[in-house]
Motif scaffolding. Sequence first.
Motif, short mmCIF file in Angstrom:
data_model
loop_
_atom_site.label_atom_id
_atom_site.label_comp_id
_atom_site.label_asym_id
_atom_site.label_seq_id
_atom_site.Cartn_x
_atom_site.Cartn_y
_atom_site.Cartn_z
N TYR A 179 36.88 41.81 34.44
CA TYR A 179 35.93 41.40 33.40
C TYR A 179 35.24 40.13 33.85
CZ TYR A 179 34.58 40.04 28.57
OH TYR A 179 33.91 39.68 27.42
N VAL A 193 47.56 44.15 32.57
CA VAL A 193 48.64 43.96 31.60
C VAL A 193 49.53 45.18 31.47
CG1 VAL A 193 47.43 42.22 30.28
CG2 VAL A 193 47.04 44.62 29.75
N TYR A 194 49.28 46.21 32.24
CA TYR A 194 50.08 47.42 32.16
C TYR A 194 50.61 47.79 33.55
CZ TYR A 194 47.48 47.73 27.80
OH TYR A 194 46.92 47.44 26.59
N TRP A 219 46.28 37.39 40.77
CA TRP A 219 46.39 37.40 39.32
C TRP A 219 47.80 37.88 38.98
CZ3 TRP A 219 41.98 35.93 36.50
CH2 TRP A 219 40.87 35.67 37.29
N HIS A 223 45.40 32.04 32.60
CA HIS A 223 44.25 32.90 32.28
C HIS A 223 44.55 33.63 30.98
CE1 HIS A 223 41.11 35.93 32.75
NE2 HIS A 223 42.02 36.87 32.57
N HIS A 264 35.03 38.31 39.09
CA HIS A 264 35.67 38.98 37.95
C HIS A 264 37.13 38.54 37.84
CE1 HIS A 264 32.14 41.63 38.14
NE2 HIS A 264 32.42 41.95 36.89
N GLY A 265 37.59 38.47 36.62
CA GLY A 265 39.00 38.18 36.37
C GLY A 265 39.77 39.46 36.13
N PHE A 266 40.99 39.52 36.65
CA PHE A 266 41.80 40.75 36.53
C PHE A 266 42.79 40.63 35.39
CE2 PHE A 266 40.16 40.89 40.76
CZ PHE A 266 39.85 42.23 40.94
N ASN A 267 42.89 41.68 34.66
CA ASN A 267 43.78 41.70 33.50
C ASN A 267 44.67 42.93 33.62
OD1 ASN A 267 42.41 39.44 31.83
ND2 ASN A 267 40.74 40.74 32.54
N PRO A 301 50.72 38.51 36.37
CA PRO A 301 50.99 38.69 34.94
C PRO A 301 52.22 37.87 34.51
CG PRO A 301 51.84 40.56 36.15
CD PRO A 301 51.08 39.71 37.14
N VAL A 336 47.82 41.24 41.08
CA VAL A 336 46.62 41.92 41.54
C VAL A 336 45.79 40.98 42.42
CG1 VAL A 336 44.48 43.07 40.82
CG2 VAL A 336 46.58 43.37 39.48
N ALA A 346 43.48 36.92 28.78
CA ALA A 346 42.74 38.19 28.82
C ALA A 346 41.68 38.17 27.73
CB ALA A 346 43.69 39.36 28.62
N PRO A 347 40.45 38.55 28.06
CA PRO A 347 39.38 38.49 27.07
C PRO A 347 39.40 39.63 26.06
CG PRO A 347 38.54 39.30 29.14
CD PRO A 347 39.97 38.94 29.39
N TYR A 386 42.04 46.11 33.78
CA TYR A 386 40.58 46.00 33.84
C TYR A 386 40.19 44.66 34.44
CZ TYR A 386 40.96 43.12 29.60
OH TYR A 386 41.29 42.14 28.68
#
Lengths: 61, 346
Positions: free
Chosen positions: B328, B320-321, A33, A9, B315-318, A35, B306, A11-12, B326
Amino acid sequence: MIFTNAKYHKAPLDNPDNKNTAVVVEINGVESWVPMDEANTDYAEILRQVAAGTLTIADAD
Amino acid sequence: MSNARNLANLLGTGTQITTADIADEVFLSNKNIIKNGAMVVAQRATSVTGDTAGGSVKTVDRMNPEMNAAGTWTQSQSTDVPSGQGFVYSFKLDCTTADASLAANDYVAFGHRIEGLDLQRLNYGTSGAKSSILSFWVKTNKAGNYVVGVQNVITGSTTKNCSFLYTVSQANTWQKIEFPIPADTAAAFDNDANQTAIIYWWLAVGSNYNTGTLRTTWTNNVSADFAAGLNVNLADSTDNEWYITGIQWEEGDVATPFEHEDYATTLRKCKRYYELLEGSVYPTDYSSATLGNYFWTEEKRAVPTVTADTNSGGHGFNGVYKSGGYFYKSPANHNSVANIRGSSEL
């Protein structure tokens, strides 16, 4: 834990180089999801399974 | 007269006890390296059936049963506790499908994983390395000799192990066990937020794990040593069950009374590894997409995995922290996302 249906994936937002940022994968059947951080033990397990040839990760859309 | 002087007088023989001694040995707070040792926090569930593989936290936070092909187990947060100690919960393992004939590589253990940042106080790998002691309350229907061991998982080197044999002499009776852990001046604990020490309470093992020598000082890992002396197979009957609570690992040679924490403190500590943001988050329009932010109430050990209980909008989960992220969706979808969960387990 059982990992299936893995896919990269991107990130957008906040991803100027449009890199892969996560792996979307079912963990015991739950969409997760993960990371791309080796300190994350799920990601470490994904890397282990990919290296062992038991899991493949599809390209991002 | 000071309390220190009174204590010295009580001890007699001219013993000199300083105020600093008392602060270190009697009133030390935050002394317990173990998180959730009283088993009070269970964010995911209070009972899970059918476990054959272990390897992850499923009920009581921070507690990992570890298994390989040795029966089937129900794990739960139990209210069976030692009397008069202030505990209200224990962790219970209940055998529901037996395996009376273990293969060489089979095992059942109860595990607790600790990150390196929490172990630096022991000064391992230096001449000032400190001895410490692990204490816990245990109860089982199956009397016999059990083994508990600590492993130091060292990045780029061989893992080390130190173990202790204890006897459950009376079935179905709570007893307190104390495991003195010698200092290791040779090998440090990694100073990072990754899995560094693992405590294993061995409950059933095949011959790959108990045919060596019990290592009561820090020794390079040999699998056959892990549970040497264990003469019980807790998986051999569906009558079998095992309880533990009051786990405390502290500096020094004397096990002090368990340090009970307020619930909120323990919950906050557990959320470093796992958190449920209960409730629905409604995304807002962002150009032609929809976007929602989420923030963990406790910064995670690492950027977490997540999941969401409900995400009908796809929605896709981001994430990164360590503190949040967020979700989206493009094109826009205004369905809510419910019960976002973050996991950064060791």
